[in-house]
Design an enzyme around this catalytic site. Structure first.
Site, PDB file in Angstrom:
ATOM      1  N   GLU A  46      -1.219   4.771   6.760  1.00  0.00           N
ATOM      2  CA  GLU A  46      -0.212   4.197   5.861  1.00  0.00           C
ATOM      3  C   GLU A  46       0.676   5.253   5.213  1.00  0.00           C
ATOM      4  O   GLU A  46       1.810   4.966   4.846  1.00  0.00           O
ATOM      5  CB  GLU A  46      -0.902   3.359   4.780  1.00  0.00           C
ATOM      6  CG  GLU A  46      -1.648   2.166   5.344  1.00  0.00           C
ATOM      7  CD  GLU A  46      -2.497   1.429   4.322  1.00  0.00           C
ATOM      8  OE1 GLU A  46      -3.065   0.415   4.690  1.00  0.00           O
ATOM      9  OE2 GLU A  46      -2.599   1.889   3.176  1.00  0.00           O
ATOM     10  N   GLY A  56      -4.143  -9.040   4.830  1.00  0.00           N
ATOM     11  CA  GLY A  56      -4.386 -10.266   5.580  1.00  0.00           C
ATOM     12  C   GLY A  56      -3.568 -11.396   4.963  1.00  0.00           C
ATOM     13  O   GLY A  56      -3.484 -11.509   3.741  1.00  0.00           O
ATOM     14  N   MET A  91      -7.311  -4.822  -0.575  1.00  0.00           N
ATOM     15  CA  MET A  91      -8.452  -4.265  -1.292  1.00  0.00           C
ATOM     16  C   MET A  91      -8.095  -3.228  -2.362  1.00  0.00           C
ATOM     17  O   MET A  91      -8.983  -2.537  -2.857  1.00  0.00           O
ATOM     18  CB  MET A  91      -9.443  -3.668  -0.276  1.00  0.00           C
ATOM     19  CG  MET A  91      -9.902  -4.698   0.739  1.00  0.00           C
ATOM     20  SD  MET A  91     -10.947  -4.037   2.048  1.00  0.00           S
ATOM     21  CE  MET A  91     -12.459  -3.696   1.169  1.00  0.00           C
ATOM     22  N   GLU A  92      -6.803  -3.111  -2.696  1.00  0.00           N
ATOM     23  CA  GLU A  92      -6.420  -2.097  -3.688  1.00  0.00           C
ATOM     24  C   GLU A  92      -5.371  -2.558  -4.693  1.00  0.00           C
ATOM     25  O   GLU A  92      -5.324  -2.074  -5.832  1.00  0.00           O
ATOM     26  CB  GLU A  92      -5.851  -0.826  -3.007  1.00  0.00           C
ATOM     27  CG  GLU A  92      -6.814  -0.069  -2.135  1.00  0.00           C
ATOM     28  CD  GLU A  92      -6.942  -0.676  -0.751  1.00  0.00           C
ATOM     29  OE1 GLU A  92      -6.015  -1.407  -0.317  1.00  0.00           O
ATOM     30  OE2 GLU A  92      -7.983  -0.454  -0.100  1.00  0.00           O
ATOM     31  N   ASP A 101      -3.176  -9.190   9.833  1.00  0.00           N
ATOM     32  CA  ASP A 101      -4.118 -10.198  10.343  1.00  0.00           C
ATOM     33  C   ASP A 101      -4.012 -11.441   9.470  1.00  0.00           C
ATOM     34  O   ASP A 101      -3.321 -11.451   8.461  1.00  0.00           O
ATOM     35  CB  ASP A 101      -5.554  -9.641  10.344  1.00  0.00           C
ATOM     36  CG  ASP A 101      -5.992  -9.219   8.957  1.00  0.00           C
ATOM     37  OD1 ASP A 101      -5.882  -8.027   8.637  1.00  0.00           O
ATOM     38  OD2 ASP A 101      -6.397 -10.080   8.158  1.00  0.00           O
TER      39      ASP A 101
HETATM   40  N1  ADE Z   1      -6.314  -5.464   4.717  1.00  0.00           N
HETATM   41  C1  ADE Z   1      -5.799  -5.912   5.864  1.00  0.00           C
HETATM   42  N2  ADE Z   1      -6.319  -7.096   6.217  1.00  0.00           N
HETATM   43  C2  ADE Z   1      -7.219  -7.407   5.262  1.00  0.00           C
HETATM   44  C3  ADE Z   1      -8.108  -8.489   5.066  1.00  0.00           C
HETATM   45  N3  ADE Z   1      -8.166  -9.477   5.955  1.00  0.00           N
HETATM   46  N4  ADE Z   1      -8.896  -8.491   3.977  1.00  0.00           N
HETATM   47  C4  ADE Z   1      -8.835  -7.470   3.091  1.00  0.00           C
HETATM   48  N5  ADE Z   1      -8.024  -6.414   3.225  1.00  0.00           N
HETATM   49  C5  ADE Z   1      -7.221  -6.376   4.304  1.00  0.00           C
END
Ligand code: ADE
Length: 234
Positions: free
Chosen positions: A13, A79, A176-177, A200
């Protein structure tokens, strides 16, 4: 003085941005390498914070204390929780929530950090507008929208969990951040924005899609960030 902290969770990233910056120094703290210099003549500190909310929070505090940053941008992938956000699209944060904070037993809303007084950390409107404008300019074929980032120390790859994050938080993307960057920025009175390219769908296919789309997604968010920092100068 403008000095922009740019935080990515993973090397991919921030790799592109680091390649394009004019480097003055690398300062190592808490296991993170802070790359100080300029990006198109704009003072920046670019850093990979590592995955998860603790890493992100530590990183913001170091950027505030040691580098005296004026703004913070969190770039990366996420996601999708919104049917309007497909793989490859970009979400710019309107706000961010910790989806794994639960102190309801003492009367707080799900996701609300006790004693702060609200649940959603609001992104800076000017940074949001700059990010959306920059995206339309450098990635004209990519669908960009603003929305809600929900963050927790969990990779979401399950339809039931995904549905819960939508119904409980009205989240548009999960990562997650972001909420930790937002939380740390709020506590230090620093304007923030989170920019996430969708890698995703946060469901049972996430495990498979993530590695395939991660690289392209990270590249698009890096191009956007490079363009938008020019607009932050007064
Ligand atoms: N970063 C990218 N895809 C993610 C997901 N499905 N869950 C948490 N963090 C992510």
């Amino acid at each position: 003085m403008v000095k922009i902290g740019i935080i990515g969770a993973m090397e991919l990233e921030v790799e592109q941005l680091k390649k394009e910056m004019n480097l003055n120094a690398i300062i190592r703290k808490a296991g993170m390498d802070f790359h100080e210099g300029t990006l198109d003549d704009v003072p920046v500190v670019i850093v990979r914070c590592g995955i998860g909310k603790v890493n992100a929070a530590l990183c913001v505090q170091i950027l505030a204390d040691e580098f005296r940053i004026s703004h913070v941008i969190n770039t990366g992938v996420a996601g999708s929780l919104n049917a309007r956000l497909d793989i490859g699209d970009i979400l710019v944060s309107k706000d961010a929530i910790h989806h794994d904070m639960d102190v309801r037993v003492f009367g707080y809303q799900l996701g609300e950090v006790p004693q702060i007084g609200f649940r959603e950390f609001q992104a800076d409107e000017h940074l949001v507008a700059l990010a959306i404008g920059a995206c339309k300019k450098v990635n004209p074929d990519i669908h960009v929208m603003s929305g809600r980032v929900v963050s927790g120390d969990q990779f979401i790859s399950n339809k039931e969990v995904k549905e819960r994050l939508i119904s409980q938080f009205q989240g548009d993307c999960a990562e997650m951040e972001g909420a930790s960057v937002a939380h740390g920025a709020y506590l230090n009175s620093i304007p923030f924005v989170i920019i996430r390219a969708i890698s995703d769908k946060a469901d049972d296919s996430a495990e498979m899609d993530y590695p395939t789309f991660e690289a392209a997604a990270a590249k698009h968010s890096a191009a956007l960030v490079k363009e938008m920092v020019k607009g932050i100068l007064p």
